[in-house]
Motif scaffolding. Structure first.
Motif, PDB file in Angstrom:
ATOM      1  N   ILE A 153       0.985  -7.469  21.264  1.00 50.00           N
ATOM      2  CA  ILE A 153      -0.470  -7.285  21.362  1.00 50.00           C
ATOM      3  C   ILE A 153      -1.017  -7.999  22.580  1.00 50.00           C
ATOM      4  O   ILE A 153      -1.854  -7.460  23.319  1.00 50.00           O
ATOM      5  CB  ILE A 153      -1.149  -7.792  20.077  1.00 50.00           C
ATOM      6  N   ARG A 154      -0.564  -9.217  22.802  1.00 51.37           N
ATOM      7  CA  ARG A 154      -1.056  -9.973  23.952  1.00 51.37           C
ATOM      8  C   ARG A 154      -0.680  -9.329  25.274  1.00 51.37           C
ATOM      9  O   ARG A 154      -1.359  -9.518  26.283  1.00 51.37           O
ATOM     10  CB  ARG A 154      -0.529 -11.411  23.882  1.00 51.37           C
ATOM     11  N   GLY A 155       0.381  -8.523  25.272  1.00 52.46           N
ATOM     12  CA  GLY A 155       0.793  -7.847  26.495  1.00 52.46           C
ATOM     13  C   GLY A 155       0.340  -6.409  26.588  1.00 52.46           C
ATOM     14  O   GLY A 155       0.627  -5.730  27.579  1.00 52.46           O
ATOM     15  N   ARG A 160      -6.699  -1.684  23.518  1.00 56.68           N
ATOM     16  CA  ARG A 160      -5.990  -1.553  22.236  1.00 56.68           C
ATOM     17  C   ARG A 160      -5.886  -2.865  21.474  1.00 56.68           C
ATOM     18  O   ARG A 160      -5.532  -2.857  20.288  1.00 56.68           O
ATOM     19  CB  ARG A 160      -4.576  -1.014  22.481  1.00 56.68           C
ATOM     20  N   ARG A 161      -6.155  -3.973  22.130  1.00 54.81           N
ATOM     21  CA  ARG A 161      -5.843  -5.267  21.517  1.00 54.81           C
ATOM     22  C   ARG A 161      -6.686  -5.578  20.284  1.00 54.81           C
ATOM     23  O   ARG A 161      -6.199  -6.188  19.336  1.00 54.81           O
ATOM     24  CB  ARG A 161      -6.017  -6.393  22.542  1.00 54.81           C
ATOM     25  N   GLY A 162      -7.957  -5.190  20.311  1.00 59.67           N
ATOM     26  CA  GLY A 162      -8.836  -5.545  19.201  1.00 59.67           C
ATOM     27  C   GLY A 162      -8.366  -5.006  17.871  1.00 59.67           C
ATOM     28  O   GLY A 162      -8.190  -5.746  16.898  1.00 59.67           O
ATOM     29  N   ASP A 163      -8.153  -3.674  17.801  1.00 59.39           N
ATOM     30  CA  ASP A 163      -7.722  -3.050  16.545  1.00 59.39           C
ATOM     31  C   ASP A 163      -6.339  -3.544  16.131  1.00 59.39           C
ATOM     32  O   ASP A 163      -6.080  -3.775  14.941  1.00 59.39           O
ATOM     33  CB  ASP A 163      -7.708  -1.528  16.697  1.00 59.39           C
ATOM     34  N   GLU A 164      -5.439  -3.701  17.100  1.00 62.20           N
ATOM     35  CA  GLU A 164      -4.081  -4.148  16.774  1.00 62.20           C
ATOM     36  C   GLU A 164      -4.082  -5.580  16.256  1.00 62.20           C
ATOM     37  O   GLU A 164      -3.348  -5.908  15.319  1.00 62.20           O
ATOM     38  CB  GLU A 164      -3.189  -4.033  18.008  1.00 62.20           C
ATOM     39  N   VAL A 217     -12.291 -11.641  12.914  1.00 62.12           N
ATOM     40  CA  VAL A 217     -11.209 -11.906  13.865  1.00 62.12           C
ATOM     41  C   VAL A 217     -11.708 -11.687  15.277  1.00 62.12           C
ATOM     42  O   VAL A 217     -12.532 -10.806  15.528  1.00 62.12           O
ATOM     43  CB  VAL A 217      -9.972 -11.007  13.581  1.00 62.12           C
ATOM     44  N   LYS A 218     -11.229 -12.500  16.209  1.00 57.95           N
ATOM     45  CA  LYS A 218     -11.576 -12.386  17.622  1.00 57.95           C
ATOM     46  C   LYS A 218     -10.294 -12.424  18.440  1.00 57.95           C
ATOM     47  O   LYS A 218      -9.510 -13.365  18.344  1.00 57.95           O
ATOM     48  CB  LYS A 218     -12.497 -13.538  18.047  1.00 57.95           C
ATOM     49  N   ARG A 219     -10.080 -11.397  19.244  1.00 52.85           N
ATOM     50  CA  ARG A 219      -8.889 -11.334  20.077  1.00 52.85           C
ATOM     51  C   ARG A 219      -9.146 -12.019  21.417  1.00 52.85           C
ATOM     52  O   ARG A 219     -10.286 -12.351  21.764  1.00 52.85           O
ATOM     53  CB  ARG A 219      -8.501  -9.884  20.336  1.00 52.85           C
TER      54      ARG A 219
END
Length: 297
Positions: A153-155, A160-164, A217-219
């Protein structure tokens, strides 16, 4: 969906009926099918769930309580999902162990909307309600899978990061024994844009001690302003719908982000959460966090 409502004589059910209608659920009163032992022979083909309302815990209501308990036993024996609504103060209900319990005033529409909405949503999605003993330490192999997902996810592309990241948090909590549902406007009822909430959850067996908890949650890298605003909003929402705790899960904190303790909010990074759940059950972690929040420790 049809909901059989089991209650005692004189129960105030207007708010509950209003919430069920909002959710598009047909209300079926137990009086329509015959109360007490008669219910065992009643046809229940159009009933999908049951909500049972217990009377206040007073000597005068002991006879009313015994009737409700008989009817709960009949419904549970027929294999229907049952939600128990018990008036405060919160109390131990050993005879109903294994069934989800909500402790609230029957006039509190906000709390009823949240808990009944989650219950109806879980049944409509054919979610298997966990049995007693589900709170658990996340197995090492499962934890390793979550850590690998976090690295991906970080990469991944930013869009896409928020939903994942949100799905990762939900899956981690489920693997720790929680029942987790995405929060939508029809669950919380009022505008969620002002106070963003991503999920609501509970740990089976801890409904009376811990209750439902709301999750935000906060990405990405968290800055101080975003952290403060998100936690303060979550704190307001927790108090508004009278749940047990708000859980704020973030990815990584920026260099200048200090610990913020908003009332009734537990803040933790995803890495810390994974570490904790490899060492002790989720219910222990959250009860300790709730106690610190209540006592200001």
């Amino acid at each position: 969906m049809g909901c059989l409502v089991v209650s005692y004589y004189g129960a105030e059910l207007e708010a509950l009926y209003a919430v069920l209608r909002e959710l598009g659920v047909e209300v079926i009163d137990v009086a329509e099918r015959g109360g007490g032992v008669t219910l065992a022979q009643a046809g229940l083909d159009d009933v999908d769930v049951c909500i049972a309302v217990l009377p206040p815990e007073t000597v005068a209501d002991l006879m009313a309580a015994s009737t409700v308990y008989v009817e709960i036993g009949v419904i549970a024996a027929r294999g229907l999902p049952v939600l128990i609504v018990a008036p405060p103060p919160q109390r131990s209900l050993p005879a109903l162990s294994g069934l989800p319990v909500v402790s609230t005033s029957m006039a509190d529409v906000g709390v009823l909307r949240l808990h009944v909405g989650l219950f109806v949503q879980s049944v409509s999605e054919n979610v298997e309600w966990p049995t007693e003993g589900r709170p658990m330490i996340v197995p090492l192999g499962v934890a390793a899978e979550h850590r690998a997902r976090l690295r991906e996810i970080r990469g991944s592309p930013s869009a896409r990061r928020g939903d994942e990241f949100e799905r990762l948090v939900a899956d981690l909590l489920r693997d720790a024994g929680a029942h987790v549902q995405t929060v939508t406007d029809d669950v919380l009822g009022e505008a969620t844009a002002e106070v963003e909430v991503d999920m609501a959850a509970f740990v089976p067996g801890e409904e009376l001690r811990l209750g439902t908890f709301l999750i935000v949650v906060k990405r990405g890298e968290l800055d101080a302003a975003t952290s403060r605003v998100a936690q303060e909003q979550l704190s307001r929402r927790v108090r508004q719908v009278d749940v047990g705790l708000g859980v704020f899960v973030y990815d990584r904190a920026g260099p200048n982000v200090e610990e913020i303790r908003a009332p009734m909010v537990f803040s933790i990074s995803i890495d810390q959460l994974m570490d904790e759940l490899e060492q002790r059950p989720l219910n222990e972690l959250l009860v300790e966090a709730r106690n610190r929040a209540v006592h200001g420790m």
